[in-house]
Design an enzyme around this catalytic site. Structure first.
Site, PDB file in Angstrom:
ATOM      1  N   ASP A 165       0.854  -1.288   0.058  1.00 22.43           N
ATOM      2  CA  ASP A 165      -0.082  -0.069   0.263  1.00 22.43           C
ATOM      3  C   ASP A 165       0.870   1.256   0.016  1.00 22.43           C
ATOM      4  O   ASP A 165       0.602   2.259  -0.640  1.00 22.43           O
ATOM      5  CB  ASP A 165      -0.942  -0.018   1.248  1.00 22.43           C
ATOM      6  CG  ASP A 165      -2.165  -1.061   1.070  1.00 22.43           C
ATOM      7  OD1 ASP A 165      -2.155  -1.890   0.163  1.00 22.43           O
ATOM      8  OD2 ASP A 165      -2.901  -1.128   1.927  1.00 22.43           O
ATOM      9  N   GLU A 212       3.789   1.685  -1.021  1.00 21.25           N
ATOM     10  CA  GLU A 212       4.549   1.984  -2.563  1.00 21.25           C
ATOM     11  C   GLU A 212       3.414   2.553  -3.493  1.00 21.25           C
ATOM     12  O   GLU A 212       3.773   3.319  -4.526  1.00 21.25           O
ATOM     13  CB  GLU A 212       5.212   0.576  -2.988  1.00 21.25           C
ATOM     14  CG  GLU A 212       6.554   0.236  -2.291  1.00 21.25           C
ATOM     15  CD  GLU A 212       6.937  -1.155  -2.900  1.00 21.25           C
ATOM     16  OE1 GLU A 212       8.070  -1.301  -3.115  1.00 21.25           O
ATOM     17  OE2 GLU A 212       6.121  -2.080  -2.420  1.00 21.25           O
ATOM     18  N   LYS A 229      -9.401   2.499  10.778  1.00 19.33           N
ATOM     19  CA  LYS A 229      -9.560   2.309   9.285  1.00 19.33           C
ATOM     20  C   LYS A 229      -9.637   0.653   9.157  1.00 19.33           C
ATOM     21  O   LYS A 229      -8.460   0.343   9.054  1.00 19.33           O
ATOM     22  CB  LYS A 229      -8.831   2.871   8.661  1.00 19.33           C
ATOM     23  CG  LYS A 229      -8.760   2.847   7.014  1.00 19.33           C
ATOM     24  CD  LYS A 229      -8.050   3.775   6.162  1.00 19.33           C
ATOM     25  CE  LYS A 229      -8.186   4.075   4.680  1.00 19.33           C
ATOM     26  NZ  LYS A 229      -7.863   2.732   3.988  1.00 19.33           N
ATOM     27  N   LYS A 253     -13.778  11.837  10.857  1.00 17.14           N
ATOM     28  CA  LYS A 253     -14.832  12.544  10.238  1.00 17.14           C
ATOM     29  C   LYS A 253     -15.401  13.664  11.116  1.00 17.14           C
ATOM     30  O   LYS A 253     -15.653  13.197  12.197  1.00 17.14           O
ATOM     31  CB  LYS A 253     -15.827  11.433   9.940  1.00 17.14           C
ATOM     32  CG  LYS A 253     -15.265  10.357   9.169  1.00 17.14           C
ATOM     33  CD  LYS A 253     -16.461   9.124   9.303  1.00 17.14           C
ATOM     34  CE  LYS A 253     -15.882   8.012   8.436  1.00 17.14           C
ATOM     35  NZ  LYS A 253     -16.741   6.845   8.611  1.00 17.14           N
TER      36      LYS A 253
END
Ligand code: IVH
Length: 702
Positions: free
Chosen positions: A48, A50, A137, A309
């Site tokens: 991820d 890269e 996440k 958020k």
């Protein structure tokens, strides 16, 4: 002009406009390739981090040269278009992505930007009241669930953000997803992440390995691969879970804040992540981030960062979106976990399709609490780009992935004698040439028919339905016969009848099963050229290409001699080959590569001695009775296989279609012809028996 590697290593500020344009072109193609690998194949080629670096470089170049932004720029789209196997679903509201913060400074800047916006657009006091919801996440794949009047009516993957794949049947099998809601809202689309726990992922991989099936690199790939199964029963057997965290279309207001919305989802029966926390300052956000970075290894599932958020939904609306991501949310990713160790050796593995994959054998080292002794090196270019050598001290990382990667070499620690790594140009398993495939980073073994790493898979293909169609020779038998040396190459199959006594005596075999197999083999000693070509399993030569080749060259001898000559790119034979519709240089290279390999030619000789290959059907010189007619075959035919009948009809100039309509000219009804024949009668179409069809086409007995 710079070379491609020089361009790639140059900072954005140092690029000329011409180089920037070339670099954007290269990045668009590269990122698209990685998107496909990630979204469609669930088999990412890079970490991820890269991927993010490529994406970011693309964005920075576009920022400096806005006029160069391409219509196919990765910054204009989210992910890859849906793969063709599932029906497409257009999302009522697009499923967008999140911007990333790569450092605490960027997170601070995000909050400052939101505050400035609110101070200007709302009021000076708004700033004081700003609350931000922080959530883990989840490292899975996002889906959108559509409920109408309280019932789950559809579920789709994100796809390219606008259009996803309809995976409703598979989502129905996930226990965490409610099938009905207590509140019969007209419409609500609930979005969230499908994921797999680490324990379930490891158990699944153990099962897969035991069955010789595909092993997944990480829980996210396992979840994606499990959700995108064509058979929902397979998905049902995979332990998938779901966290709800967002919404798409809703017919009525549900809540005024994100926190209240999540509570409503919880009441509706969804699983909402319990680790969320409402933050009132940037300090609280950073504190949450650091706490979770510590805790992540104790969680049952993988998380790759924190999503922040803005809590008030009316403020979210005001803040809105910029191109592909909301301005009211940001993802702060965790850094990948790294360690330094010595790379003892580079070993080359050969996969089923003959791809040579380099693997780093490492001095064992602990990374993120797990001992690591091997890492993937991806391919030849990757080794060259990072200049990785045996004996080097390397930095490795587990970026949420179970298979670690080599990130970089510690140049100062290189032993003075270490030579650059020479990637082999022969296959370590069989000694055949290993060739670079045009447009691919992979080097592939050309020993197709004789390479042990590929042989079993190729033999399976050889006997499969659309190839030699040998019933009774299943995957298990092939693997067992291979292991005992009974089968090495396709021609050996036709030597099995002479060894029937040996087979009869094997475990799991008896007189009847052995005899049935022998009969099935004998029945295939005569074969159509196109099936023969397809059976060889030459990369990129599927049924359609095999058919084209058979029609063009007509006999095995003619095809073979032409393909051997076509190995010379300046030859007429090569020009003829690529003149065939749908055969370009890449396919031609695979075909001539196959013939260039002596092992393949020998295997072909052996096979040609064991079977009779029929010449391809020659197209009629004069128009046939069925030329230009649209025909439908239905029911079971007696003298021909359905596909052969269809091919014959096509050879006579007919247009074969699968469904009956008033435009259909002829319906050929075999035994047990069902609804298609009935519909044809209702429409008053001409319905022929198989016998009548054979007479009409001149193939009948009369
Ligand atoms: S919110 C409009 N919340 O991260 C924003 N996304 O990089 C909608 N993800 O596509 C996304 N956990 O697959 C959100 N708690 C969470 C998430 C989350 C994981 C994924 C999701 C999204 C991607 C964005």
């Amino acid at each position: 002009m710079l070379t491609a590697p020089e361009r790639r290593s140059r900072p954005v500020e140092g690029l000329s406009e011409a180089d920037a344009a070339l670099e954007l072109e290269a990045l668009a193609a590269e990122i698209a390739r990685h998107d496909r690998a990630y979204y469609q194949d669930a088999a990412p080629l890079i970490s991820d981090a890269e991927y993010d670096a490529l994406f970011r470089r693309n964005a920075l170049i576009e920022q400096r040269f806005p006029a160069l932004m391409r219509s196919d720029s990765p910054s204009r789209r989210v992910g890859a278009p849906p793969a063709p196997a599932f029906a497409k679903v257009r999302h009522a509201q697009p499923m967008l992505s999140l911007n990333n913060a790569f450092s605490e400074a960027e997170l601070v800047e995000f909050v400052a930007g939101v505050r400035r916006f609110l101070a200007k657009e709302v009021s000076a006091e708004a700033d004081d009241a700003l609350e931000i919801m922080a959530e883990p996440k989840i490292d899975g794949l996002s889906v959108s669930l559509r409920y109408e009047h309280g019932r789950l009516v559809r579920g789709a993957t994100r796809g390219d953000g606008t259009t996803g794949e309809d995976v409703s049947a598979n989502l129905q099998t996930i226990a965490d997803i409610p099938k009905t809601l207590p509140d019969a809202l007209e419409v609500i689309e609930v979005r969230g992440e499908v994921y797999m726990t680490i324990a379930d992922f490891e158990a699944l991989n153990a099962r897969q390995q035991a069955q010789g099936a595909k092993v997944f690199a990480n829980p996210r790939n396992a979840a994606a691969g499990s959700l995108r199964q064509l058979d929902p029963a397979v998905t049902a057997a995979r332990p998938l879970r779901f966290f709800a965290y967002a919404w798409g279309e809703v017919s009525a207001e549900i809540a005024a804040t994100h926190a209240a919305f999540l509570e409503a989802l919880d009441r509706f029966g969804f699983v909402v992540n319990p680790l969320r926390r409402l933050c009132r300052s940037v300090e609280e956000m950073l504190d949450y981030y650091r706490t979770m970075a510590e805790r992540r290894r104790q969680l049952a599932y993988e998380i790759d960062g924190i999503v922040f958020k803005v809590n008030r939904l009316d403020w979210q609306d005001l803040l809105g979106f910029v191109s592909r991501a909301p301005r009211w949310a940001i993802a702060h990713k965790f850094p990948a976990e790294r360690a330094t160790t010595v790379l003892r050796a580079i070993r080359i593995q050969v996969g089923r399709t003959g791809v040579l994959t380099p693997v780093a054998e490492l001095e064992p080292v602990a990374v993120a609490g797990v001992m690591v002794s091997r890492a993937t090196l991806h391919n030849e270019d990757e080794i060259r780009r990072k200049d990785i050598r045996e004996g080097d001290t390397v930095v490795i990382q587990r970026a949420g992935d179970v298979i670690p990667q080599v990130v970089a070499v510690v140049a100062e620690k290189r032993p003075p004698s270490a030579p650059p790594f020479a990637f082999p140009d022969t296959c370590p398993e069989c000694g055949s040439r290993a060739e670079r495939v045009a447009d691919e980073a992979a080097r592939r073994c050309t020993g197709g028919l004789i390479c042990p790493a590929q042989a079993v898979e190729r033999l399976k293909h050889f006997v499969s339905r659309d190839a030699f169609d040998i019933e009774g020779l299943g995957d298990k038998h092939i693997a067992a016969f291979w292991a005992d040396g009974l089968l090495r190459q396709p021609a050996d199959i036709f030597a099995l009848p002479a060894r029937i006594d040996e087979i009869r005596a094997r475990d799991g075999w008896g007189d009847r099963s052995a005899e049935r197999l022998m009969a099935a083999i004998e029945a295939r000693r005569v074969i159509a050229l196109e099936r023969f070509i397809f059976a060889l399993g030459i990369p990129q030569v599927g049924q359609a290409t095999a058919k084209l080749l058979a029609r063009r060259y007509r006999t095995l001898a003619a095809w073979r001699s032409a393909m051997e000559q076509a190995g010379e790119p300046t030859s007429q034979a090569y020009a003829d080959l690529i003149a065939i519709e749908q055969i370009g240089p890449a396919v031609a290279a695979d075909i001539t590569g196959f013939f260039a390999e002596p092992h393949n030619r020998e295997a072909l000789d052996a096979l040609a001695g064991a079977v009779t290959v029929e010449d391809a059907v020659v197209l009629p010189a004069r128009p046939s009775a069925v030329a230009g007619k649209s025909v439908v075959f239905t029911g079971t035919l007696q003298t021909l296989k359905r596909k052969e009948a269809e091919a014959q009809a096509e050879a006579l100039g007919a247009i074969v279609v699968q469904s009956v309509s008033k435009k259909t000219d002829l319906v050929i009804a075999g035994e047990n012809a069902g609804s298609k024949a009935e519909k044809a009668k209702k429409l008053g179409l001409t319905v022929l028996s198989e016998e009548e069809w054979l007479q009409l086409t001149g193939a009948g007995a009369s």
